[in-house]
Design a protein around this motif. Sequence first.
Motif: not given
Length: 166
Positions: A7, A25, A54, A61, A66, A69, A74
């Motif tokens: 991320l 997330l 995002v 979130s 998570a 993603l 983020v």
Amino acid sequence: MTYTIHLTLNGTPREISLDDPRVTLLDLLRERVGLTGAKKGCDRGQCGACTVLVDGRRINSCLALAVSLDGADVTTIEGLAEGDSLHPVQEAFIAHDGLQCGFCTPGQIMSAVGLIAEGQTDGDPERVRECMSGNLCRCGAYAGITEAVLDVQQQMSETEQGRKRA
């Protein structure tokens, strides 16, 4: 089994190992990364206290896994200010009393930043209220929140018009 995701959190690339693919997330941000600005209000996507951006889009979130993603960019409330300079939306919330207890404020601000970027309100207060309706405020600071969003939109419009003239 361990899952590794990548991320970009507030502009910083991160590699994060997850031992459970069911981690949201929100829980990743709060419990594993230490970014506690996004709040766990309802944990059902109904209050907006957990709103983050995002890839530039507003999301709750608490509803996003998570692991889904991987590769995302983020942005949380912690990533808005630049050093000691607050983001214009943060400044507007202060100037227009768009907060009271503060619990919902990070989510409200992130939603406002996303809304302004989407450019779908055209300075209409009713449209701002409608587009921000996924963010609840128990204290009822809605008038100040709406004024803050409209103020920032107006400032951005004036800045853009100034650039066009130059």
